[in-house]
Design a protein around this motif. Structure first.
Motif, PDB file in Angstrom:
ATOM      1  N   ALA A 110      37.572  26.684  43.283  1.00 13.49           N
ATOM      2  CA  ALA A 110      37.587  25.283  43.711  1.00 13.49           C
ATOM      3  C   ALA A 110      38.276  25.130  45.063  1.00 13.49           C
ATOM      4  CB  ALA A 110      38.281  24.422  42.661  1.00 13.49           C
ATOM      5  N   ALA A 111      39.328  25.923  45.293  1.00 12.03           N
ATOM      6  CA  ALA A 111      40.022  25.875  46.578  1.00 12.03           C
ATOM      7  C   ALA A 111      39.107  26.325  47.708  1.00 12.03           C
ATOM      8  CB  ALA A 111      41.278  26.740  46.532  1.00 12.03           C
ATOM      9  N   LEU A 112      38.288  27.342  47.457  1.00 17.27           N
ATOM     10  CA  LEU A 112      37.323  27.769  48.472  1.00 17.27           C
ATOM     11  C   LEU A 112      36.283  26.679  48.726  1.00 17.27           C
ATOM     12  CD1 LEU A 112      36.040  29.860  50.345  1.00 17.27           C
ATOM     13  CD2 LEU A 112      34.814  30.775  48.351  1.00 17.27           C
ATOM     14  N   ALA A 113      35.792  26.053  47.658  1.00 16.73           N
ATOM     15  CA  ALA A 113      34.824  24.969  47.822  1.00 16.73           C
ATOM     16  C   ALA A 113      35.403  23.839  48.669  1.00 16.73           C
ATOM     17  CB  ALA A 113      34.384  24.437  46.453  1.00 16.73           C
ATOM     18  N   ARG A 114      36.643  23.504  48.421  1.00 18.31           N
ATOM     19  CA  ARG A 114      37.318  22.439  49.177  1.00 18.31           C
ATOM     20  C   ARG A 114      37.379  22.784  50.664  1.00 18.31           C
ATOM     21  NH1 ARG A 114      43.176  21.507  47.063  1.00 18.31           N
ATOM     22  NH2 ARG A 114      43.306  23.630  47.859  1.00 18.31           N
ATOM     23  N   ALA A 115      37.713  24.033  50.971  1.00 17.07           N
ATOM     24  CA  ALA A 115      37.783  24.447  52.373  1.00 17.07           C
ATOM     25  C   ALA A 115      36.409  24.414  53.031  1.00 17.07           C
ATOM     26  CB  ALA A 115      38.388  25.851  52.468  1.00 17.07           C
ATOM     27  N   LEU A 116      35.382  24.871  52.316  1.00 17.43           N
ATOM     28  CA  LEU A 116      34.042  24.928  52.907  1.00 17.43           C
ATOM     29  C   LEU A 116      33.466  23.545  53.169  1.00 17.43           C
ATOM     30  CD1 LEU A 116      32.440  27.910  50.951  1.00 17.43           C
ATOM     31  CD2 LEU A 116      33.384  27.897  53.258  1.00 17.43           C
ATOM     32  N   LEU A 117      33.897  22.538  52.428  1.00 21.91           N
ATOM     33  CA  LEU A 117      33.399  21.183  52.675  1.00 21.91           C
ATOM     34  C   LEU A 117      33.894  20.618  53.997  1.00 21.91           C
ATOM     35  CD1 LEU A 117      32.023  21.123  49.933  1.00 21.91           C
ATOM     36  CD2 LEU A 117      32.914  18.819  49.635  1.00 21.91           C
ATOM     37  N   ALA A 118      34.877  21.249  54.628  1.00 18.00           N
ATOM     38  CA  ALA A 118      35.289  20.849  55.980  1.00 18.00           C
ATOM     39  C   ALA A 118      34.327  21.405  57.017  1.00 18.00           C
ATOM     40  CB  ALA A 118      36.705  21.339  56.266  1.00 18.00           C
ATOM     41  N   ARG A 119      33.446  22.334  56.618  1.00 23.18           N
ATOM     42  CA  ARG A 119      32.524  23.034  57.521  1.00 23.18           C
ATOM     43  C   ARG A 119      33.301  23.715  58.652  1.00 23.18           C
ATOM     44  NH1 ARG A 119      30.163  22.367  53.387  1.00 23.18           N
ATOM     45  NH2 ARG A 119      28.358  21.025  53.082  1.00 23.18           N
TER      46      ARG A 119
END
Length: 456
Positions: A384-393
């Motif tokens: 989930a932490a990786l998903a959160r970071a990737l949503l910043a593009r």
């Protein structure tokens, strides 16, 4: 037996979702039993039940018996350390709980003994004087284990005790755990790491879909070659120029130079406490260099609190201790979506849809994504932490032990997801790991941090 752990007919449910079904096993005094299996299989739920704990919203049924003095190391072990107390004072107080009338010299000797038992070497004076925040993630895990050992428990429940440790420290710690078992301590160890299983003289139980069965040791993982290098022409996406970081009199990082180019994955290796995470924290703005410059796109980057939204989005950091980065009072998918809203201006409804899609691609079901953080395993929170970071593009993605708490298959899937993002966007990736299996085959080049200096 009074000093053994006995589990009979243990079942667990989160609402209508079954987590465990009819789990039964025994750990005798002097025995090591390891729970091995994929992330989210139920290993931590079993460990918590043995320690007399449970997650919010989880109901248990069955019988669990354990010695009164059972020590428990949770998966997010660093959270058990008091950030406001020096390590020596905290351990000294715990040592005194078991034997209150110790002399100062006896207390100091016992503190030294438990620190040696968790693989701290050399002069321990500086270790005793430091605060938890001045240690690496792997060192904090070992300090948390030292706290558990300080009271001389009759049984131990250890959930991922080798998190953040290099291969040498893993082997050394496994040897110390074996010595505890030979002295009559019952040990229940939770791990996803086949190297840890191989290092322990253990009876192995596999946990899968909430069911526990006897198992043979997992096969060792092959090590591949590094990826071909990429063109390093043009400006780096991010860089450190002669960066030094000091914690008091300790030189954590010394004149480090690092350039991350678009489309490149740089692996960063080194022993626990060598300074790898400090490199990432400087790039992320969480650590202000004592000397030197941090840049992105050729321009200086200020500390995190002074960065613009564009600068925050440009460089994203996924650190190894994922759980403390989530608010326990809000659903995970909502917190992941907030990144797209705050840093990219995406409307809340669209951001939530993006978050759900990203989480699903990383293997979290809709029901898991809608849970609050305490309802997920450490490996699920890491994804989930990786998903959160990737949503910043991001244009620069900093991954610090990003496969922590994941089994081999999930780790491979997560790293493949990072590769796919890099191919789509040309992002630069810094991949920090103690695990050569993570770095080889993924990194275009691998650097090593030794005693605060960049090598290679």
């Amino acid at each position: 037996m009074a000093d053994s752990i006995t589990v009979r007919g243990l079942s667990a449910d989160a609402g209508q979702t079954p987590l465990l079904r009819d789990v039964s096993f025994e750990v005798r005094a002097g025995e090591v039993v390891t729970l091995f299996g994929p992330s989210g299989a139920g290993k931590t739920t079993i460990a918590m039940a043995v320690a007399g704990l449970t997650r919010p919203g989880v109901s248990l049924d069955g019988t669990v018996e354990a010695p009164a003095r059972t020590g428990y190391l949770p998966q997010q072990a660093a959270g058990t350390l008091n950030p406001a107390r020096r390590v020596g004072h905290a351990l000294g107080e715990l040592v005194g709980l078991r034997v209150p009338r110790m002399t100062r010299a006896q207390r100091r000797a016992r503190v030294t003994e438990v620190l040696r038992a968790v693989a701290f070497e050399g002069d321990l004076g500086p270790v005793l004087r430091r605060y938890p925040a001045e240690f690496s993630g792997g060192q904090r895990t070992r300090l948390a284990l030292a706290q558990v050992l300080a009271t001389r428990p009759d049984a131990l429940v250890l959930d991922e005790p080798t998190t953040g440790l290099d291969a040498g420290r893993k082997t050394e710690l496994a040897g110390h755990l074996g010595a505890l078992a030979r002295n009559g301590v019952a040990l229940l160890v939770v791990t996803h790491d086949p190297d840890v299983v191989a290092a322990l003289d253990t009876r192995l139980l596999r946990v899968h879909n909430g069911v526990v069965t006897p198992s043979e040791a997992p096969q060792p993982r092959p090590t591949g070659a590094t990826r071909p290098s990429v063109s390093c022409s043009g400006s780096p996406a991010a860089e450190l120029r002669t960066v030094s970081v000091h914690f008091g009199s300790a030189n954590v990082l010394r004149e480090a130079d690092l350039a991350l180019f678009p489309g490149e994955t740089v692996g960063l290796a080194g022993a626990s406490g060598a300074g790898k995470s400090t490199v990432a924290r400087c790039l992320a703005g969480l650590e202000q260099p004592s000397r030197g410059t941090v840049l992105a796109g050729g321009r200086p980057l200020p500390p995190l609190r002074r960065r613009t939204r564009a600068q925050l989005a440009r460089v994203q950091y996924v650190w190894q201790e994922a759980a403390p980065s989530f608010d326990p009072r809000r659903p995970v998918e909502v917190q992941v979506a907030a990144t797209a809203t705050r840093l990219r201006g995406v409307c809340p409804g669209e951001a939530l849809a993006e978050a759900r899609e990203e989480l699903a691609e990383l293997g979290l079901t809709p029901a898991q994504a809608a849970r609050y953080p305490p309802g997920l395993s450490g490996g699920q929170l890491q994804r989930a932490a990786l998903a959160r970071a990737l949503l910043a593009r991001p244009e620069v993605l900093l991954c610090d032990e990003v496969t922590t708490g994941l089994d081999t298959n999930l780790a491979t899937h997560l790293l493949g997801h990072i590769d796919a993002y890099q191919r789509r966007t040309g992002a630069a990736v810094l991949l920090i790991s103690h695990d050569p299996h993570v770095l080889t085959g993924r990194a275009n080049r691998v650097l090593t941090v030794e005693n605060g200096q960049m090598v290679g």
